[in-house]
Design an enzyme around this catalytic site. Structure first.
Site, short mmCIF file in Angstrom:
data_model
loop_
_atom_site.label_atom_id
_atom_site.label_comp_id
_atom_site.label_asym_id
_atom_site.label_seq_id
_atom_site.Cartn_x
_atom_site.Cartn_y
_atom_site.Cartn_z
N PHE A 132 -23.42 0.75 8.27
CA PHE A 132 -22.17 0.15 7.79
C PHE A 132 -20.96 1.07 7.94
O PHE A 132 -19.83 0.64 7.73
CB PHE A 132 -22.31 -0.23 6.32
N GLN A 151 -34.04 3.44 6.18
CA GLN A 151 -33.36 4.15 7.25
C GLN A 151 -34.30 4.63 8.36
O GLN A 151 -33.91 4.71 9.52
CB GLN A 151 -32.62 5.37 6.67
N LYS A 178 -35.80 13.60 9.31
CA LYS A 178 -36.94 13.66 8.38
C LYS A 178 -37.41 12.28 7.96
O LYS A 178 -38.57 12.08 7.61
CB LYS A 178 -36.59 14.53 7.17
N ARG A 234 -38.41 6.06 -0.14
CA ARG A 234 -38.55 4.68 0.30
C ARG A 234 -39.17 4.54 1.69
O ARG A 234 -39.90 3.59 1.95
CB ARG A 234 -37.19 3.99 0.25
N ASN A 235 -38.90 5.50 2.60
CA ASN A 235 -39.44 5.38 3.95
C ASN A 235 -40.96 5.53 3.95
O ASN A 235 -41.67 4.77 4.59
CB ASN A 235 -38.79 6.44 4.85
N SER A 238 -22.21 2.78 -3.55
CA SER A 238 -22.65 2.69 -4.95
C SER A 238 -24.10 2.24 -5.08
O SER A 238 -24.47 1.61 -6.06
CB SER A 238 -21.76 1.70 -5.71
N LYS A 269 -31.57 0.02 1.52
CA LYS A 269 -31.85 -0.10 2.94
C LYS A 269 -32.83 0.98 3.41
O LYS A 269 -32.77 2.12 2.97
CB LYS A 269 -30.55 0.01 3.76
N LYS A 307 -27.54 9.53 6.13
CA LYS A 307 -28.52 9.90 7.14
C LYS A 307 -28.51 8.86 8.25
O LYS A 307 -28.61 7.67 8.00
CB LYS A 307 -29.92 9.97 6.54
#
Length: 355
Positions: free
Chosen positions: A100, A303, A208, A272-273, A13, A301, A123
């Site tokens: 997780f 990745q 990616k 975000r990366n 979520s 998070k 991913k």
């Protein structure tokens, strides 16, 4: 699929998980072979107001923590108990940070319907002593169910605003099941197609993020569009080579689907990366990615850094570091072995990879 109505559960979520719930819930109301209700497992949090996140979602039909301002649908029900969320569901949508997923699957063993099927929007890779395993395989093997994947040029906030986007479903053998997933996710602004290439689709979505970290370094160093385009092209070449090294069956055409070059482009331009890597480079690598993640991602998070480590581990085990100088350099920058400025000197490290 069985002739009775299918029931969907979303396992996750966060930002992307909430958008997935919105997409799916809009379709279950329209499609006669699906139950209206979509249960979404929420990792419970206490908000600054003192309220529980799941309660606020159920009252407002909005994930105020990870997707504020977007209505998920009246038929979305937040459930803080993962076993309860999947009860009676035969279509399971997994969309959590990949670190997780192993623990979640262990909780669900013996708790799902025998006719259940899954799709992974996750991913990342699961590293085992015998070698790397994709998340879809972990789900498939742990729960003994079919698992497709969905990847694409999908920045969640843009899809939440119903801006036009595409995605790719990867399936192994069951085309009819893949078609069900396509129907479940496809909307007039989110166009979904299916290809018979689970490994290719999933690995593109995973790798990616490593290239996006490299692109973020370029942005942080203010090196311009030419440099960024070069890094993206080199990254795509290494993505293809890595996919072929692990799975000879990967189809070249997959790289031209939304999960391939389109996802690479959008993730290197936004996401975000790229953002965290830009901040990392601007600070000369002196602030850790853990610190930047906590500051910039609102509980989400990162990745790409973890995936870069996993890719490096695989390449080290196979003695292939010299064949993947960009991937290797990204990992060395992330771990402080090299400065961010070395992203454009990646070829110099091709023959000195075991730093």
């Amino acid at each position: 699929m069985a002739s009775s109505k299918s029931k969907v559960a979303i396992i996750g979520s966060g930002n992307w998980g909430s958008v997935a719930a919105k997409l799916v819930a809009s379709n279950t109301l329209k499609l006669p072979n699906f139950h209206d209700e979509v249960r979404m497992w929420v990792f419970e949090e206490t908000l600054p107001s003192g309220e529980k996140l799941s309660s606020v979602i159920n009252q407002s039909k909005e994930n105020v923590r990870y997707l504020p301002g977007v209505k998920l649908g009246e038929n979305v029900v937040a459930d803080p108990d993962v076993e309860s969320a999947v009860k009676d569901a035969n279509m399971l949508v997994f969309v959590t940070p990949h670190q997780f997923i192993d623990g979640i699957c262990k909780k669900l063993v013996g708790k799902i319907r025998q006719d259940a099927a899954a799709i992974s929007l996750i991913k990342g890779m699961d590293l085992k002593p015998e070698g790397p395993s994709m998340v879809s395989k972990l789900i498939k093997d742990s729960l003994q169910i079919d698992c497709c994947v969905l990847m694409g040029a999908n920045i969640a906030n843009e899809i939440a605003k119903e801006q036009f986007s595409e995605a790719t479903v990867g399936y192994a053998e069951n085309k009819s099941l893949a078609d069900e997933w396509v129907k479940l996710f496809n909307t007039n602004y989110f166009l979904v197609s299916a290809v018979q290439d689970v490994a290719g689709v999933e690995l593109c979505g995973t790798l990616k993020n490593v290239v996006a970290v490299a692109a973020g370094f370029v942005d942080g160093l203010e090196l311009g569009n030419n440099t960024k385009a070069a890094i993206m092209r080199i990254g795509l070449n290494e993505m293809r080579a890595f996919c072929k090294m692990l799975f000879a069956s990967v189809n070249d055409a997959t790289f031209f689907e939304s999960c391939g070059v389109a996802d690479l482009i959008t993730t290197c331009l936004g996401g975000r990366n790229r953002m965290c890597a830009e901040a990392f480079a601007k600070n000369g690598g002196k602030r850790s990615f853990d610190e930047l993640e906590a500051e910039l991602l609102n509980g989400q998070k990162l990745q790409g850094v973890l995936t870069a480590k996993e890719v490096y581990t695989v390449l080290s085990q196979r003695g292939c570091l010299q064949m993947f100088p960009l991937f290797t350099t990204v990992h060395h920058i992330c771990t402080g072995v090299l400065p961010p400025s070395d992203i454009v000197r990646y070829r110099e490290h091709a023959y000195n990879s075991a730093l």
